[in-house]
Design an enzyme around this catalytic site. Structure first.
Site, PDB file in Angstrom:
ATOM      1  N   ASP A   1      -7.210   1.007 -16.534  1.00  0.00           N
ATOM      2  CA  ASP A   1      -6.994   1.722 -15.272  1.00  0.00           C
ATOM      3  C   ASP A   1      -5.722   2.553 -15.459  1.00  0.00           C
ATOM      4  O   ASP A   1      -4.618   2.031 -15.428  1.00  0.00           O
ATOM      5  CB  ASP A   1      -6.828   0.720 -14.129  1.00  0.00           C
ATOM      6  CG  ASP A   1      -6.557   1.405 -12.786  1.00  0.00           C
ATOM      7  OD1 ASP A   1      -6.386   2.640 -12.765  1.00  0.00           O
ATOM      8  OD2 ASP A   1      -6.519   0.687 -11.770  1.00  0.00           O
TER       9      ASP A   1
ATOM     10  N   LYS B   1      -3.149  10.689  -7.969  1.00  0.00           N
ATOM     11  CA  LYS B   1      -1.779  10.420  -8.405  1.00  0.00           C
ATOM     12  C   LYS B   1      -1.288  11.545  -9.317  1.00  0.00           C
ATOM     13  O   LYS B   1      -0.395  12.284  -8.954  1.00  0.00           O
ATOM     14  CB  LYS B   1      -1.689   9.076  -9.144  1.00  0.00           C
ATOM     15  CG  LYS B   1      -1.576   7.819  -8.297  1.00  0.00           C
ATOM     16  CD  LYS B   1      -2.656   7.596  -7.291  1.00  0.00           C
ATOM     17  CE  LYS B   1      -2.489   6.355  -6.455  1.00  0.00           C
ATOM     18  NZ  LYS B   1      -3.291   5.215  -6.889  1.00  0.00           N
TER      19      LYS B   1
ATOM     20  N   TRP C   1      -2.538  -4.003  -8.636  1.00  0.00           N
ATOM     21  CA  TRP C   1      -3.783  -3.317  -9.014  1.00  0.00           C
ATOM     22  C   TRP C   1      -4.616  -4.144  -9.982  1.00  0.00           C
ATOM     23  O   TRP C   1      -5.848  -4.177  -9.891  1.00  0.00           O
ATOM     24  CB  TRP C   1      -3.504  -1.913  -9.537  1.00  0.00           C
ATOM     25  CG  TRP C   1      -3.104  -1.002  -8.407  1.00  0.00           C
ATOM     26  CD1 TRP C   1      -1.914  -0.365  -8.245  1.00  0.00           C
ATOM     27  CD2 TRP C   1      -3.893  -0.682  -7.237  1.00  0.00           C
ATOM     28  NE1 TRP C   1      -1.909   0.331  -7.059  1.00  0.00           N
ATOM     29  CE2 TRP C   1      -3.096   0.165  -6.423  1.00  0.00           C
ATOM     30  CE3 TRP C   1      -5.174  -1.022  -6.799  1.00  0.00           C
ATOM     31  CZ2 TRP C   1      -3.554   0.678  -5.195  1.00  0.00           C
ATOM     32  CZ3 TRP C   1      -5.630  -0.516  -5.578  1.00  0.00           C
ATOM     33  CH2 TRP C   1      -4.827   0.325  -4.796  1.00  0.00           C
TER      34      TRP C   1
HETATM   35  C1  LIG Z   1      -4.120   4.152  -6.473  1.00  0.00           C
HETATM   36  C2  LIG Z   1      -4.609   3.206  -7.509  1.00  0.00           C
HETATM   37  C3  LIG Z   1      -5.851   2.588  -7.403  1.00  0.00           C
HETATM   38  C4  LIG Z   1      -6.776   2.793  -6.214  1.00  0.00           C
HETATM   39  O1  LIG Z   1      -7.273   4.088  -6.198  1.00  0.00           O
HETATM   40  P1  LIG Z   1      -8.348   4.518  -5.069  1.00  0.00           P
HETATM   41  O2  LIG Z   1      -8.649   5.905  -5.470  1.00  0.00           O
HETATM   42  O3  LIG Z   1      -7.644   4.413  -3.756  1.00  0.00           O
HETATM   43  O4  LIG Z   1      -9.505   3.614  -5.177  1.00  0.00           O
HETATM   44  C5  LIG Z   1      -6.242   1.721  -8.412  1.00  0.00           C
HETATM   45  N1  LIG Z   1      -5.461   1.496  -9.478  1.00  0.00           N
HETATM   46  C6  LIG Z   1      -4.252   2.070  -9.611  1.00  0.00           C
HETATM   47  C7  LIG Z   1      -3.427   1.787 -10.815  1.00  0.00           C
HETATM   48  C8  LIG Z   1      -3.784   2.943  -8.635  1.00  0.00           C
HETATM   49  O5  LIG Z   1      -2.583   3.539  -8.762  1.00  0.00           O
END
Ligand SMILES: *Cc1c(COP(=O)(O)O)cnc(C)c1O
Length: 360
Positions: free
Chosen positions: A172, A196, A102
């Protein structure tokens, strides 16, 4: 019927109580005669739902008054570009910490807009740890510092909040937001896709310090300007109304469960149970440095990868769903977000023990 436990990395398990309430309110929300999905986002019913969701999120995370909470779409992926577009201003370089897949995605996107300085990386050990702050080579002229506080695929979590002085810190937190208390005031921006640890896919939450809003690079699309969303209470365009409603129910559930301190206690307990089991087994393995082991996403391998398919099939037969690891890493991954009950982890461990014994 076998009790089902869902270990998906995302979209992921939601609290049963929340799903039941959504079912009960599906056809007719609070005697309005309408389903949430049928309501105008500008009507008093939905405006109330959105305001309450924001207030509850602010309470849970103790978000200071000088931060805006935005309910957006586009996923964390959109933030990979929205952040440089809004934060670079007259600077041309940004610091990124590379701890896995990521982080790398965020880095690749930022390169479209600026020079990316990778201030630290754990590529040397295949992203099985996170460099500590004293290994970060921060550039004082960077527009901001970006890091991924929980690598969902690799299972690497950073538990302490980095110190970046006057340079805004951007995180993030997609896969572990609301899993424990955090000090929001240490951050410039926190962002997270909802699917998530918050609610359904389609909603992206951005918590942004007000002074970082308002100056975008030339050519920035309107929808990528934080100012537009902040000035319009996230209703510049039609927001993901049903996802906001469900997220709001999850916030209420978290409050009823005792808030984030209680969640942290439970998450420590759940993840420690599984890691202890993995560490005491010669059959299963988790490669992550102990101090960076994620409490949310726990990847593991079997001694013999030829057994993977059988493991997954039998797990599913026992009601343990979506344990397959990410396609880039293989193996297994158990995601144990807030909504995964302790019983789910205990049942998984029991199954894993029996599966190992059956191979002997
Ligand atoms: C799932 C995830 C993403 C991507 O998320 P989207 O909603 O599919 O754009 C980015 N960063 C992390 C840490 C993630 O777990």
């Amino acid at each position: 019927m076998t009790k089902i436990y869902n270990f998906s990395a995302g979209p992921a398990v939601l609290p049963k109580e929340v799903l039941a309430q959504a079912r009960d309110e599906m056809m007719d929300w609070h005697d309005s005669g309408m389903s949430i999905m049928e309501m105008s986002h500008r009507g008093k019913e939905f405006m109330g739902i959105a305001a309450e969701a924001e207030a509850d999120l602010r309470e849970l995370l103790a978000i200071p008054a000088n931060y805006k909470v935005l309910f957006l779409q586009g996923g964390a992926h959109s933030q990979f570009s929205m952040i440089p577009l809004n934060l670079l201003r007259n600077k041309t370089t940004a610091d990124y910490i590379n701890t896995g897949i990521w982080s790398q995605k965020a880095i690749e996107e930022a390169k479209r807009y600026c020079h990316v300085h990778v201030a630290a990386s754990s590529a040397d050990k295949n992203f099985t740890y996170a460099p500590t702050q004293n290994q970060w080579q921060l550039n004082p002229d960077a527009a901001y510092v970006h890091y991924t506080s929980n690598e969902t695929i690799g299972g690497v979590e950073i538990f302490s909040t980095p110190e970046t002085g006057n340079v805004p810190l951007v995180a993030d937190m997609s896969s572990h937001i609301l899993s424990r208390p955090i000090d929001v005031s240490r951050y410039g921006i926190i962002y997270a896709g909802a699917q998530k640890n918050i609610g359904p896919a389609g909603l992206t939450i951005v918590i942004v310090r007000e002074d970082l809003i308002g100056e975008t690079l030339p050519g920035t699309p309107t929808m990528f300007d934080y100012r537009i969303h902040a000035d319009n209470d996230s209703m510049y365009n039609t927001p993901p109304t049903f996802a906001i409603y469900i997220a709001g129910l999850v916030f209420k559930w978290l409050k009823a469960e005792g808030g984030l301190a209680a969640m942290e206690q439970l998450n420590v307990l759940k993840s420690a149970l599984l890691y202890d089991f993995l560490d005491n087994s010669d059959f299963y393995n988790n490669p992550i440095a102990i101090e960076n082991r994620s409490r949310m996403n726990i990847p593991f391998t079997l001694k013999d990868a030829a057994l993977d398919a059988q493991f997954l099939k039998q797990a599913q037969h026992n009601g343990l769903l979506q344990l397959k690891g990410h396609k880039l890493l293989g193996g297994m991954r158990a995601s144990v977000y807030n909504a995964m009950p302790l019983q789910g982890v205990q049942t998984l461990i029991e199954f894993m023990r029996e599966f190992e014994l059956a191979q002997a």
